[in-house]
Design a protein around this motif. Structure first.
Motif, PDB file in Angstrom:
ATOM      1  N   ASP A   1       0.017 -26.892  14.127  1.00 33.82           N
ATOM      2  CA  ASP A   1      -0.604 -25.810  14.564  1.00 33.82           C
ATOM      3  C   ASP A   1       0.374 -24.486  14.913  1.00 33.82           C
ATOM      4  O   ASP A   1       0.186 -23.512  14.553  1.00 33.82           O
ATOM      5  CB  ASP A   1      -1.511 -26.025  15.854  1.00 33.82           C
ATOM      6  N   ALA A   2       1.139 -24.893  15.612  1.00 35.52           N
ATOM      7  CA  ALA A   2       2.259 -24.064  16.299  1.00 35.52           C
ATOM      8  C   ALA A   2       2.992 -23.386  14.870  1.00 35.52           C
ATOM      9  O   ALA A   2       3.188 -22.184  14.839  1.00 35.52           O
ATOM     10  CB  ALA A   2       3.097 -24.634  17.169  1.00 35.52           C
ATOM     11  N   ASP A   3       3.226 -24.258  14.098  1.00 34.17           N
ATOM     12  CA  ASP A   3       3.877 -23.743  12.760  1.00 34.17           C
ATOM     13  C   ASP A   3       3.151 -22.881  12.041  1.00 34.17           C
ATOM     14  O   ASP A   3       3.435 -21.915  11.594  1.00 34.17           O
ATOM     15  CB  ASP A   3       4.217 -25.263  11.838  1.00 34.17           C
ATOM     16  N   VAL A   4       1.755 -23.298  11.978  1.00 35.64           N
ATOM     17  CA  VAL A   4       0.850 -22.569  11.016  1.00 35.64           C
ATOM     18  C   VAL A   4       0.763 -21.198  11.764  1.00 35.64           C
ATOM     19  O   VAL A   4       0.849 -20.024  10.921  1.00 35.64           O
ATOM     20  CB  VAL A   4      -0.485 -23.516  11.025  1.00 35.64           C
ATOM     21  N   ALA A   5       0.595 -21.503  12.976  1.00 37.33           N
ATOM     22  CA  ALA A   5       0.364 -20.127  13.863  1.00 37.33           C
ATOM     23  C   ALA A   5       1.518 -19.036  13.529  1.00 37.33           C
ATOM     24  O   ALA A   5       1.389 -18.027  13.349  1.00 37.33           O
ATOM     25  CB  ALA A   5       0.250 -20.499  15.340  1.00 37.33           C
ATOM     26  N   ALA A   6       2.755 -19.633  13.818  1.00 35.37           N
ATOM     27  CA  ALA A   6       3.964 -18.835  13.627  1.00 35.37           C
ATOM     28  C   ALA A   6       3.965 -18.240  12.093  1.00 35.37           C
ATOM     29  O   ALA A   6       4.341 -17.105  12.235  1.00 35.37           O
ATOM     30  CB  ALA A   6       5.121 -19.852  13.842  1.00 35.37           C
ATOM     31  N   MET A   7       3.738 -19.202  11.155  1.00 35.45           N
ATOM     32  CA  MET A   7       3.766 -18.580   9.966  1.00 35.45           C
ATOM     33  C   MET A   7       2.775 -17.472   9.651  1.00 35.45           C
ATOM     34  O   MET A   7       3.020 -16.431   9.306  1.00 35.45           O
ATOM     35  CB  MET A   7       3.506 -19.685   8.971  1.00 35.45           C
ATOM     36  N   TRP A   8       1.824 -17.784  10.332  1.00 29.89           N
ATOM     37  CA  TRP A   8       0.638 -16.743   9.965  1.00 29.89           C
ATOM     38  C   TRP A   8       1.061 -15.507  10.981  1.00 29.89           C
ATOM     39  O   TRP A   8       0.830 -14.413  10.241  1.00 29.89           O
ATOM     40  CB  TRP A   8      -0.834 -17.391  10.935  1.00 29.89           C
ATOM     41  N   ALA A   9       1.501 -15.882  12.106  1.00 32.40           N
ATOM     42  CA  ALA A   9       1.940 -14.386  12.834  1.00 32.40           C
ATOM     43  C   ALA A   9       2.888 -13.562  11.893  1.00 32.40           C
ATOM     44  O   ALA A   9       2.878 -12.506  11.936  1.00 32.40           O
ATOM     45  CB  ALA A   9       2.447 -15.044  14.094  1.00 32.40           C
ATOM     46  N   LYS A  10       3.910 -14.490  11.406  1.00 32.13           N
ATOM     47  CA  LYS A  10       5.124 -13.801  10.665  1.00 32.13           C
ATOM     48  C   LYS A  10       4.225 -13.187   9.430  1.00 32.13           C
ATOM     49  O   LYS A  10       4.613 -11.992   9.174  1.00 32.13           O
ATOM     50  CB  LYS A  10       5.866 -14.718  10.071  1.00 32.13           C
ATOM     51  N   ARG A  11       3.482 -13.788   8.974  1.00 29.63           N
ATOM     52  CA  ARG A  11       2.798 -12.985   7.533  1.00 29.63           C
ATOM     53  C   ARG A  11       2.012 -11.864   8.031  1.00 29.63           C
ATOM     54  O   ARG A  11       2.177 -10.787   7.400  1.00 29.63           O
ATOM     55  CB  ARG A  11       1.874 -13.928   6.757  1.00 29.63           C
ATOM     56  N   ILE A  12       1.170 -11.914   9.225  1.00 27.69           N
ATOM     57  CA  ILE A  12       0.331 -11.022   9.721  1.00 27.69           C
ATOM     58  C   ILE A  12       1.483  -9.681  10.066  1.00 27.69           C
ATOM     59  O   ILE A  12       1.212  -8.491   9.337  1.00 27.69           O
ATOM     60  CB  ILE A  12      -0.560 -11.257  10.675  1.00 27.69           C
ATOM     61  N   HIS A  13       2.376 -10.277  10.615  1.00 29.93           N
ATOM     62  CA  HIS A  13       3.542  -8.945  10.915  1.00 29.93           C
ATOM     63  C   HIS A  13       3.930  -8.343   9.791  1.00 29.93           C
ATOM     64  O   HIS A  13       3.921  -7.031   9.891  1.00 29.93           O
ATOM     65  CB  HIS A  13       4.619  -9.845  11.779  1.00 29.93           C
ATOM     66  N   GLN A  14       4.182  -9.371   8.815  1.00 27.74           N
ATOM     67  CA  GLN A  14       4.847  -8.571   7.659  1.00 27.74           C
ATOM     68  C   GLN A  14       3.781  -7.632   6.879  1.00 27.74           C
ATOM     69  O   GLN A  14       3.833  -6.532   6.455  1.00 27.74           O
ATOM     70  CB  GLN A  14       5.029  -9.455   6.610  1.00 27.74           C
ATOM     71  N   TRP A  15       2.549  -8.122   6.900  1.00 28.24           N
ATOM     72  CA  TRP A  15       1.378  -7.467   6.351  1.00 28.24           C
ATOM     73  C   TRP A  15       1.131  -6.196   7.053  1.00 28.24           C
ATOM     74  O   TRP A  15       1.053  -5.178   6.645  1.00 28.24           O
ATOM     75  CB  TRP A  15       0.017  -8.176   6.356  1.00 28.24           C
ATOM     76  N   LYS A  16       1.258  -6.397   8.324  1.00 27.03           N
ATOM     77  CA  LYS A  16       1.127  -5.315   9.051  1.00 27.03           C
ATOM     78  C   LYS A  16       2.228  -4.076   8.859  1.00 27.03           C
ATOM     79  O   LYS A  16       1.874  -2.997   8.621  1.00 27.03           O
ATOM     80  CB  LYS A  16       1.303  -5.457  10.671  1.00 27.03           C
ATOM     81  N   LEU A  17       3.410  -4.663   9.012  1.00 25.91           N
ATOM     82  CA  LEU A  17       4.564  -3.602   8.552  1.00 25.91           C
ATOM     83  C   LEU A  17       4.115  -2.818   7.116  1.00 25.91           C
ATOM     84  O   LEU A  17       4.267  -1.744   7.115  1.00 25.91           O
ATOM     85  CB  LEU A  17       5.869  -4.202   8.414  1.00 25.91           C
ATOM     86  N   GLU A  18       3.887  -3.922   6.293  1.00 26.93           N
ATOM     87  CA  GLU A  18       3.720  -3.174   5.071  1.00 26.93           C
ATOM     88  C   GLU A  18       2.551  -2.173   4.818  1.00 26.93           C
ATOM     89  O   GLU A  18       2.725  -0.874   4.435  1.00 26.93           O
ATOM     90  CB  GLU A  18       3.234  -4.163   4.064  1.00 26.93           C
ATOM     91  N   LYS A  19       1.568  -2.692   5.664  1.00 28.93           N
ATOM     92  CA  LYS A  19       0.220  -1.747   5.868  1.00 28.93           C
ATOM     93  C   LYS A  19       0.617  -0.320   6.542  1.00 28.93           C
ATOM     94  O   LYS A  19       0.528   0.882   5.937  1.00 28.93           O
ATOM     95  CB  LYS A  19      -0.863  -2.386   6.592  1.00 28.93           C
ATOM     96  N   GLU A  20       1.702  -0.639   7.373  1.00 28.91           N
ATOM     97  CA  GLU A  20       2.015   0.580   8.122  1.00 28.91           C
ATOM     98  C   GLU A  20       2.764   1.424   7.393  1.00 28.91           C
ATOM     99  O   GLU A  20       2.613   2.781   7.535  1.00 28.91           O
ATOM    100  CB  GLU A  20       2.779   0.314   9.417  1.00 28.91           C
ATOM    101  N   ALA A  21       3.823   1.057   6.606  1.00 26.98           N
ATOM    102  CA  ALA A  21       4.527   1.591   5.610  1.00 26.98           C
ATOM    103  C   ALA A  21       3.379   2.405   4.568  1.00 26.98           C
ATOM    104  O   ALA A  21       3.736   3.552   4.271  1.00 26.98           O
ATOM    105  CB  ALA A  21       5.618   0.990   4.889  1.00 26.98           C
ATOM    106  N   ARG A  22       2.609   1.562   4.117  1.00 28.61           N
ATOM    107  CA  ARG A  22       1.766   2.313   3.144  1.00 28.61           C
ATOM    108  C   ARG A  22       0.979   3.315   3.730  1.00 28.61           C
ATOM    109  O   ARG A  22       0.904   4.305   3.223  1.00 28.61           O
ATOM    110  CB  ARG A  22       0.655   1.318   2.585  1.00 28.61           C
ATOM    111  N   ASN A  23       0.553   3.094   5.002  1.00 24.43           N
ATOM    112  CA  ASN A  23      -0.112   4.314   5.844  1.00 24.43           C
ATOM    113  C   ASN A  23       0.633   5.326   5.783  1.00 24.43           C
ATOM    114  O   ASN A  23       0.248   6.502   5.753  1.00 24.43           O
ATOM    115  CB  ASN A  23      -0.782   3.527   7.168  1.00 24.43           C
TER     116      ASN A  23
END
Lengths: 518, 391
Positions: free
Chosen positions: A365-387
């Motif tokens: 669970d933790a692993d998945v959560a971390a991975m997710w968090a990371k990915r979400i973060h990355q997405w967020k960054l990307e999105k922000e950059a795009r924005n």
């Protein structure tokens, strides 16, 4: 040192034996016994002599001094005396000169005074002078009178001598004729000149007129040219104004288009954001599902494995029990025990397993959560950059728009200004045109009035001339009448020849011969 | 009256006033010393201020002197201030030098033997052109003097006739001063050849008084440097001239043109009158008389005329011109006296309007000329001026 060895300085000389001594004889003195005396005397003599010489010298010095001073004083006195004499003499001379000068000056002064007085004349002298003057004047007047008499007589004779008069009148007539001819020639010349002048003026006038006409034509041409040019400029201005208007319209349309675009962009962005959100949710769900499935699968597999193992063990056990019955009981108990133990162990194991599972789950669970968090973060960054990029693009776009708008506004302003200027220029031009027309009119009017005034003036002058001529004619008539009257009166009166000079009345010297005028 | 006293109100001197500064010398007879002063002249109110250079103190505070004119101030001029005869030796500052330097150019003019009888006209001509006569002297050149003077013409063909001509009679040498005097004087003279002058410039002096190329009436220096040399020849700065005088000391009388007449430029007129009246001027010299000498000269008048002191003062009030007047006979003195007229110009104007004093005199003191009164004194006075004073 021994005594014997000592060298003696005395006159004693020791001999070879003791107590033998010789004394060297003493030489008698070279000087006389009384030499001191003599010496002394000599010195005294010298001293005496010196004193004598000094005395002598002193005396002679004194004498010399005396003589010198005396000489000097004598000389000085002589010089002084002579100088004094000379001074005295010169002073005397000077005094004498002064005396003479004084006398001279006094004499002169007196003379001058006398002369001055002499210049003031006495009454007698004045009377005499006046008499002389009167006499002189009288003589002068008499002389003048005689001269006039002579002149008059001469004139009379000239007038009365027929022959002379004939000749004179002939000569006069000749002269008059010559003069007249001359006059005529001059007149003709004058006339000719006048004509020439007039011709010249006429030519000049004609030339002037032509020049004026040409100039007027030229001016008209220029005016037309100017008007045409004006029209052209106005037309171009109008065209430019229209173009400006068009441009404005175009700008407004463009602006509207831009605004629409912007709106579209914003909408697109919104939809994109929505889609993204949905995608994210889906992914999340999918991942969760897979993880649950995996977990179930693993659990099932583990259960199967356990069951298989159990079955195996049971088979083994069954085989053993079949083989040995006796042992069976033992073994049964043993097995029971073992089983119990095993169960306990299994229990333990299961618990462990469960715990591990839990742990693993948790870890996964933790692993998945971390991975997710990371990915979400990355997405967020990307999105922000795009924005951000989007924002930048939007911003620049907006800026461009704004600039364009500003430019448009400026252009509009400029257009407005141009229009205003144009209107002002047109007004100005109209005003100038009006003024020019007014001025021309005024000048024409002035010229007209000038001409009128000139005509009036000419007429006045002509009138005055006529008046003058009339007056002159009248005056001539009057003078003629007066002259006739005077002539008549003179003729009726006694002739002036009858009047005689007062001097001649006393002593009739001249007899007037001739005919009286009738 | 002490120096510096004046009734008139004198403005205190200020730096704004235009002023001319000179260095002057005064021979102090008491101390037998030459004293130097800075002499300041204010043309605004013609006042004078003097400063003792050696003792570094004021010698004369600003005092008005109406008889001091700007024209009198030049190097070499003499001026008497409160009976002290001051000699101007140098400019006191740059301003004065620049202002006066070019205005007061000096040159030498020589009136040659045949034009000496026209001296009056020539001097008048100078006066009309604003040229001032500073020094004048009649001399008889010897052949040697003339040879030295005309050294540069030695190789010219006219050298000998020129020497003969110059030594043939007395000449009058004059130091003249004015703005651009060298050029001006040469312009007045006209072309060197009198015949050419008569054709080209009939109004020039040589055209009027000259006869030919050599006998051309007058001489003028051709440049400022030669002017300096020639002035030094006739008027040596040492004061001792070696040139012979021309006084004859017989049948003569003495005439002195007084300083006031010299100042108002009447020399020419007076000389013309004298020469026109048939008198010969046989010697002439322009001199500054010191007070002691003036007293000595006027000795005879002391206690005879009441104006003696004023006469003395007038005579040393500036340069005067002494003349020896020679006639044909013994009666010259009396005849010349008649020409001079009564001592008082007022009387002269009434009784003898044609006399010199009537024409040029102002009052009894400033009566244009002094002439020998006693016929016997003529020689004495001439000797005094031409024999005693130069030594």
């Amino acid at each position: 040192m021994l005594v014997t060895q000592r060298k003696r300085r005395t006159r004693e000389y020791t001999g070879p034996t003791p107590h033998s001594v010789a004394i060297r004889a003493k030489m008698p003195s070279a000087k006389l016994p009384e030499h001191i005396l003599l010496e002394r005397r000599k010195q005294e003599d010298l001293r005496e002599e010196a004193i004598q010489i000094t005395k002598y010298n002193k005396m002679f010095d004194l004498k010399n001094d005396w003589e010198r001073t005396t000489d000097k004083s004598i000389q000085k006195n002589t010089v002084q005396r002579r100088v004094r004499d000379l001074m005295e003499q010169s002073k005397l001379h000077l005094d004498e000169r002064r005396q003479r000068l004084r006398q001279l000056l006094q004499k002169e002064d007196i003379e001058y005074l006398e002369e001055m007085e002499a210049k003031h004349e006495t009454i007698e002298e004045r009377q005499k002078k006046m008499f002389e003057r009167a006499k002189e004047l009288k003589e002068k007047r008499e002389n003048e009178r005689l001269k006039t008499v002579q002149d008059k007589l001469d004139q009379q004779w000239r007038e009365q001598c027929e022959e002379l008069r004939g000749v004179l009148s002939r000569r006069h007539q000749d002269e008059v004729c010559v003069d007249r001819m001359h006059q005529l020639a001059i007149k003709a010349d004058l006339e000719r000149r006048k004509q020439e002048e007039e011709r010249m003026y006429a030519e000049l006038w004609e030339k002037d007129r032509l020049a004026k006409a040409a100039r007027e034509e030229l001016e008209a041409q220029q005016q037309i040219e100017r008007n045409r040019a004006m029209v052209d400029t106005l037309r171009t201005q109008k065209a430019s104004l229209e173009a400006k208007k068009e441009e404005e319209k175009r700008l407004i349309a463009e602006e509207a288009k831009l605004l629409a675009e912007e709106r579209e962009l914003r909408r697109l962005e919104e939809t994109r954001a929505m889609e993204q959100k949905r995608l994210l949710q889906n992914q999340h769900k999918k991942s969760l599902e897979t993880s649950i499935k995996m977990k179930l699968m693993r659990e099932a597999k583990e259960n199967q494995e356990e069951l298989a193992l159990d079955m195996k063990i049971l088979e083994q056990l069954l085989e053993e029990s079949r083989n040995e019955a006796q042992e069976m009981m033992q073994r049964k108990t043993q097995r029971k025990e073992e089983e119990k133990k095993y169960r306990e162990y299994l229990q333990q194991q299961m618990e462990e397993e469960k715990r591990r599972e839990k742990e693993l789950d948790r870890l996964v669970d933790a692993d998945v959560a971390a991975m997710w968090a990371k990915r979400i973060h990355q997405w967020k960054l990307e999105k922000e950059a795009r924005n951000r990029l989007m924002m930048d693009v939007m911003e620049t776009r907006r800026k461009q728009l704004q600039e364009k708008l500003q430019l448009l506004a400026l252009e509009r302003e400029e257009l407005r200004r141009d229009r205003e200027e144009m209107t002002i220029a047109i007004e100005e031009h109209n005003k100038l045109e009006d003024e020019r027309i007014a001025r021309t009119k005024a000048i024409n009017k002035n010229y007209e009035s000038d001409l009128m005034a000139q005509i009036e003036h000419q007429r006045g002058i002509k009138d005055a001339h006529i008046q003058e001529d009339l007056r002159q004619h009248e005056e001539g008539l009057r003078t003629e009448a007066e002259y006739q009257e005077k002539l008549k009166a003179v003729l009726s009166e006694a002739s002036s020849h009858t009047r005689t000079h007062p001097m001649r009345r006393q002593q009739p010297q001249f007899e007037v011969v001739g005919n009286k005028l009738k | 009256m002490f120096p510096g006293y004046s009734d008139a109100y004198i403005e205190p001197s200020s730096a704004q006033d235009e002023r001319y500064s000179f260095i002057t010398e005064w021979y102090d007879p008491q101390a037998a010393l030459i004293r130097r002063y800075q002499f300041l002249y204010y043309p605004k109110d013609s006042s004078v201020e003097m400063y003792d250079i050696k003792n570094r103190r004021k010698f004369l505070s600003r005092t008005k002197f109406d008889h001091v004119k700007v024209e009198d101030l030049y190097i070499g001029s003499k001026l008497s201030i409160y009976s002290r005869q001051l000699t101007f030796v140098d400019f006191g500052d740059r301003f004065t030098e620049s202002k006066m330097g070019n205005k007061n150019e000096k040159t030498l003019a020589i009136v040659k033997p045949d034009a000496v009888s026209k001296l009056g006209t020539i001097i008048n001509c100078l006066k009309e052109n604003d040229i001032q006569v500073c020094k004048a002297k009649m001399v008889q050149l010897t052949r040697k003097d003339a040879a030295i003077f005309y050294e540069e013409h030695q190789s010219k063909p006219f050298y000998n006739p020129l020497l003969d001509y110059m030594t043939s009679g007395p000449v009058v040498a004059m130091e003249i001063m004015g703005s651009d005097a060298v050029k001006q004087w040469r312009k007045l003279l006209g072309p060197t050849d009198s015949n050419a002058a008569r054709e080209q410039e009939p109004t020039s002096l040589r055209a009027m008084f000259g006869t030919d190329n050599t006998k051309n009436a007058a001489h003028g220096s051709d440049s400022a440097t030669s002017a300096k040399r020639e002035i030094e020849f006739f008027f040596p700065s040492s004061g001792k001239s070696k040139l012979a005088g021309t006084a004859k000391y017989e049948n003569c009388t003495c005439c002195v043109i007084k300083p006031h007449a010299v100042k108002s430029g009447l020399i020419g007129d007076i000389l013309s009158v004298i020469q026109d009246a048939g008198f010969a001027v046989t010697d002439l010299s322009m001199q500054n008389i010191e007070k002691a000498n003036a007293e000595e000269f006027y000795e005879v008048y002391k206690s005879v005329v009441a104006e003696y002191q004023s006469m003395v003062n007038e005579l040393c009030n500036g340069p005067c011109v002494a003349l020896e007047i020679t006639g044909k006979d013994q009666d010259t003195a009396n005849r010349f006296r008649e020409l001079c007229g009564p001592a008082d110009p007022e009387i002269a104007r009434h009784l003898r309007p044609k006399t010199i004093r009537a024409m040029f005199g102002k009052d009894k003191i400033q009566n244009a000329v002094h002439c020998t009164d006693l016929p016997d004194d003529g020689i004495l006075e001439v000797e005094y001026f031409f024999r005693i004073l130069p030594h």
